[in-house]
Design a protein around this motif. Sequence first.
Motif, PDB file in Angstrom:
ATOM      1  N   LYS A 155       0.824  -1.205   0.000  1.00 31.41           N
ATOM      2  CA  LYS A 155       0.000   0.000   0.000  1.00 31.41           C
ATOM      3  C   LYS A 155       0.865   1.264   0.000  1.00 31.41           C
ATOM      4  CE  LYS A 155      -3.955  -2.328   0.670  1.00 31.41           C
ATOM      5  NZ  LYS A 155      -3.774  -3.687   0.226  1.00 31.41           N
ATOM      6  N   VAL A 170     -12.204   0.778   0.169  1.00 37.09           N
ATOM      7  CA  VAL A 170     -11.217  -0.150   0.712  1.00 37.09           C
ATOM      8  C   VAL A 170     -11.883  -1.155   1.647  1.00 37.09           C
ATOM      9  CG1 VAL A 170     -10.634   1.410   2.633  1.00 37.09           C
ATOM     10  CG2 VAL A 170      -8.984  -0.336   1.898  1.00 37.09           C
ATOM     11  N   GLU A 178     -11.384  -3.180   4.855  1.00 34.28           N
ATOM     12  CA  GLU A 178     -10.548  -2.979   6.042  1.00 34.28           C
ATOM     13  C   GLU A 178     -10.618  -4.193   6.954  1.00 34.28           C
ATOM     14  OE1 GLU A 178      -9.779  -2.040  10.218  1.00 34.28           O
ATOM     15  OE2 GLU A 178     -11.765  -2.491   9.393  1.00 34.28           O
ATOM     16  N   VAL A 202      -6.191  -4.547   4.905  1.00 40.70           N
ATOM     17  CA  VAL A 202      -5.341  -3.645   5.677  1.00 40.70           C
ATOM     18  C   VAL A 202      -6.166  -3.077   6.828  1.00 40.70           C
ATOM     19  CG1 VAL A 202      -5.890  -1.693   4.153  1.00 40.70           C
ATOM     20  CG2 VAL A 202      -3.831  -1.623   5.566  1.00 40.70           C
ATOM     21  N   LEU A 217      -3.703   1.792   7.331  1.00 38.54           N
ATOM     22  CA  LEU A 217      -3.957   2.528   6.090  1.00 38.54           C
ATOM     23  C   LEU A 217      -3.818   4.025   6.308  1.00 38.54           C
ATOM     24  CD1 LEU A 217      -4.879   2.625   3.128  1.00 38.54           C
ATOM     25  CD2 LEU A 217      -7.243   2.652   3.977  1.00 38.54           C
TER      26      LEU A 217
END
Length: 222
Positions: free
Chosen positions: A95, A116, A118, A139, A144
């Motif tokens: 990332k 995203v 998560e 992530v 993040l």
Amino acid sequence: MGAGEIRTLAARAGIGPGTTVLDLCCGVAGPGRLITAELGCTYLGIDASASALHLARERAAGLSCRFEAARLPPVPRGQFDVVLLLETMLAFPDKDALLRGIAAALRPGGRFAFTVEEGEPLTGAERAAMPDADTVWLVPLGELEGALERAGFEVRWIEDWTQAHRLTADALTAAYGADAPAIATAVGMRAVEELVAAHRLWSSWLSAGRVRKYAVVAERVA
């Protein structure tokens, strides 16, 4: 993503007439075509799939859309007002490198708008159960946010879209199952079975809170 979600994210990102937009991993560019038609932005879609881009070009006839074939990374350099990454943050294991590239493609004050998934990284058992697990790199939200900060971004807006995406996963699971014979004639039954299995897992994880789905707009400040 539904049209309402696309419009919400575009509004939060400040997309309007004359805004220059770079859409990474655009696929057939459904969101890009919608915002270009409705908001009058100038749009460049990037994707590695020649077949997806062929459909995108056909369907974008008459719109101020351009498309280029490219595999990411690296992110194309430029001075765009907005970079979009919709439904594909998940596929990038690094990332930090991705976000640095996106920051370099934005002018100062430019916005990065994305969705995203998560959560903590998949366990060995979860990776074994998930088809194409090599494209599933969850992530945690705090991690993040740290990566965004290191790349020179500040989060300006974030919203939890978990419930809506769980309903979408449920609907797609049912639709793929119902149309399995027809889909299998094009891609094979094994691919259909993997598609259904993956969506069932996503639905389960979203329902249980194992994964949460967020929409985010971050501004390049450095």
